[in-house]
Design a protein around this motif. Structure first.
Motif, PDB file in Angstrom:
ATOM      1  N   LYS A 117       0.732  -1.110  -0.144  1.00 55.97           N
ATOM      2  CA  LYS A 117       0.063   0.087  -0.019  1.00 55.97           C
ATOM      3  C   LYS A 117       0.894   1.270   0.026  1.00 55.97           C
ATOM      4  CE  LYS A 117      -2.068  -0.979   3.871  1.00 55.97           C
ATOM      5  NZ  LYS A 117      -1.436  -1.900   4.606  1.00 55.97           N
ATOM      6  N   CYS A 119       0.768   5.127   1.693  1.00 53.98           N
ATOM      7  CA  CYS A 119       0.007   5.881   2.471  1.00 53.98           C
ATOM      8  C   CYS A 119      -0.433   7.079   2.108  1.00 53.98           C
ATOM      9  CB  CYS A 119       0.973   5.928   3.910  1.00 53.98           C
ATOM     10  SG  CYS A 119       1.437   4.445   4.578  1.00 53.98           S
ATOM     11  N   ASP A 120      -1.495   7.770   2.723  1.00 55.43           N
ATOM     12  CA  ASP A 120      -2.143   8.955   2.455  1.00 55.43           C
ATOM     13  C   ASP A 120      -1.199  10.009   3.050  1.00 55.43           C
ATOM     14  OD1 ASP A 120      -5.123  10.478   1.630  1.00 55.43           O
ATOM     15  OD2 ASP A 120      -3.978  11.607   3.293  1.00 55.43           O
ATOM     16  N   CYS A 143      -3.495   7.038  10.070  1.00 54.75           N
ATOM     17  CA  CYS A 143      -4.110   8.369   9.709  1.00 54.75           C
ATOM     18  C   CYS A 143      -3.757   9.057  11.003  1.00 54.75           C
ATOM     19  CB  CYS A 143      -5.622   8.461   9.488  1.00 54.75           C
ATOM     20  SG  CYS A 143      -6.285   7.763   8.308  1.00 54.75           S
ATOM     21  N   TYR A 147      -7.798  13.068  11.502  1.00 58.42           N
ATOM     22  CA  TYR A 147      -8.076  12.242  10.281  1.00 58.42           C
ATOM     23  C   TYR A 147      -8.453  10.986  10.339  1.00 58.42           C
ATOM     24  CZ  TYR A 147      -5.866  16.212   8.130  1.00 58.42           C
ATOM     25  OH  TYR A 147      -5.385  17.418   7.939  1.00 58.42           O
ATOM     26  N   GLY A 149      -9.814   6.944   8.556  1.00 61.53           N
ATOM     27  CA  GLY A 149      -9.726   6.151   7.437  1.00 61.53           C
ATOM     28  C   GLY A 149      -8.842   5.065   7.472  1.00 61.53           C
ATOM     29  N   GLU A 153      -6.081   6.175   2.509  1.00 59.16           N
ATOM     30  CA  GLU A 153      -7.060   7.196   2.497  1.00 59.16           C
ATOM     31  C   GLU A 153      -7.419   7.933   3.751  1.00 59.16           C
ATOM     32  OE1 GLU A 153     -11.226   8.531   0.152  1.00 59.16           O
ATOM     33  OE2 GLU A 153     -10.249   6.621   0.136  1.00 59.16           O
ATOM     34  N   CYS A 154      -7.224   9.049   4.156  1.00 61.42           N
ATOM     35  CA  CYS A 154      -7.418   9.717   5.415  1.00 61.42           C
ATOM     36  C   CYS A 154      -7.996  10.754   5.057  1.00 61.42           C
ATOM     37  CB  CYS A 154      -6.103  10.024   6.092  1.00 61.42           C
ATOM     38  SG  CYS A 154      -5.025   8.614   6.613  1.00 61.42           S
ATOM     39  N   VAL A 155      -9.231  11.027   5.973  1.00 63.04           N
ATOM     40  CA  VAL A 155     -10.372  12.179   5.461  1.00 63.04           C
ATOM     41  C   VAL A 155     -10.609  13.043   6.816  1.00 63.04           C
ATOM     42  CG1 VAL A 155     -12.680  12.768   4.851  1.00 63.04           C
ATOM     43  CG2 VAL A 155     -11.449  10.820   4.020  1.00 63.04           C
TER      44      VAL A 155
END
Length: 401
Positions: A117, A119-120, A143, A147, A149, A153-155
């Motif tokens: 993977k 990372c964001d 995250c 944040y 996720g 993907e971090c939101v």
């Protein structure tokens, strides 16, 4: 050799006038006439007259009595295996396992290599995926605070305000260290105790709690949607003269943002051991008197109601309504005990029992003793009445009680 006339079923062979079963982990076709017709299953080989499992790290692909073969490099097998499997970090047919290249990982077995993977930008990256990584992804993405996720993907999302779902026990005791408060908190955004600060204030004094030493936090869920069990083991408690309502405050630092919440809690005085009887009255009464005893106690925890105390007068246990509280605070408890009519000359012991702060039953023992005296007989007095003039006359008896 057998005659072949017995029609032995599959898995057995003819031996003279009977059919014998093939050894475990072997099979033979129908109408087998010799032991040699029993062929060991894949993954098993013949030793003497038994089919034994190929050792781990070897394999045998087909039926028969052939020897087990060692697995090729970069592959392995469990005992009794008909084939080998590529080791973790490798992929392909076990006869030609190829290493997973840098940036990928291989679970091993018959699986292919998978890309590790990425990372964001708002995640913290740990680990790596060099050549031959396996069986899992070597990269971990977490995250950052603020944040949520899966790391890839971090939101960012507004952090909800924590709310207290439950609190136990209902109150604590003053002057007693090591007591615990257990809270269930919805949306408690603290996954690291280093981000938490805690304190409580009572009676004008403030006490700071070292969260890293005296708190534990177990969070189930995400930063923005979780349920946390927060336990505080108080290293100290306020003295008895600071009993009352305390205000606890917890703050969580989230980078540039800070989330705080508070709750109130009761500290009750901590008093253990038997009470002291400072004063009581009366000390004695005549039999037949309806007795009420006024008592002043010290070294006793404040009581909320008279029914918190049990009373025994001699051999009688009085009901809960017999005790009337006059006052009860840290300085002591004053009360009135309605014993009722007393009969017979005796020493009457009035014993008050209740629970101290540790839940132990304590009492006044024989400290309250009242002498019940026999009522005296009437006394007859003789007196003379004299007229204003003349000699004395008309002697009259008067009864005095």
């Amino acid at each position: 050799s057998g005659s072949g006339c017995l029609m032995c079923s599959a898995g057995s062979y003819e031996d003279g006038d009977s059919c014998l079963a093939c050894p475990d982990n072997s099979m033979s076709p129908e109408r087998s006439s010799n032991f040699s017709d029993c062929l060991c299953d894949p993954g098993y080989t013949m030793e003497g007259e038994e089919c034994v499992a190929c050792p781990a790290g070897t394999y045998k692909a087909g039926n028969g009595s052939s020897a087990c073969v060692e697995c090729p490099e970069m592959s392995s097998s469990p005992a009794g295996s008909p084939e080998c499997f590529c080791d973790a970090g490798y992929a392909g047919n076990f006869e030609d396992c190829a290493v997973c290249p840098e940036g990928s990982y291989g679970p091993g077995g018959t699986a292919e290599c998978f890309e590790c993977k990425t990372c964001d930008a708002n995640a913290v990256t740990s680990g790596s995926c060099p050549e031959g990584t396996g069986p899992g992804d070597g990269v971990t993405c977490t995250c950052k605070l603020g944040y949520f996720g899966n790391g890839a993907e971090c939101v960012q999302e507004d952090i909800p305000f924590p709310s207290l779902a439950s609190l136990s026990p209902e109150s604590l005791l003053c002057s007693k260290a090591g007591q615990k408060i257990v809270m269930v908190v919805d949306d408690f955004p603290a996954f690291y105790l280093s981000d938490v600060s805690a304190s409580f204030s009572v009676a004008g004094a403030t006490y700071v709690i070292d969260a890293a030493r005296y708190m534990t936090v177990a969070v189930a869920g995400t930063l923005t949607d979780n349920v946390a069990t927060v336990t505080i083991a108080l290293p100290y408690a306020p003295p008895n003269d600071q009993s009352g309502t305390a205000l606890f405050s917890l703050s969580v630092s989230l980078g540039t943002e800070q989330v705080s919440f508070s709750f109130s809690y009761q500290f009750a005085p901590y008093v253990v051991g038997p009470p002291s009887v400072g004063f009581y009255t009366p000390l004695s009464v005549y039999e037949g008197t309806v007795l009420s005893v006024y008592v002043e106690l010290t070294k006793i925890r404040p009581l909320a109601k008279g029914s918190d105390m049990q009373v025994r007068a001699g051999n009688r246990v009085l009901n809960a309504s017999a005790v009337s509280l006059v006052s009860s605070d840290l300085d002591g408890t004053d009360l009135l005990v309605n014993v009722g009519a007393v009969t017979g000359a005796q020493t009457l012991y009035v014993v008050l029992s209740f629970l101290d702060s540790d839940g132990n039953k304590v009492s006044t023992g024989n400290a309250i003793s009242i002498q019940i005296r026999a009522r005296p007989s009437p006394i007859l007095l003789q007196d003379s009445f004299y007229p204003r003039k003349g000699a004395a006359s008309d002697i009259q008896k008067v009864q005095v009680t």
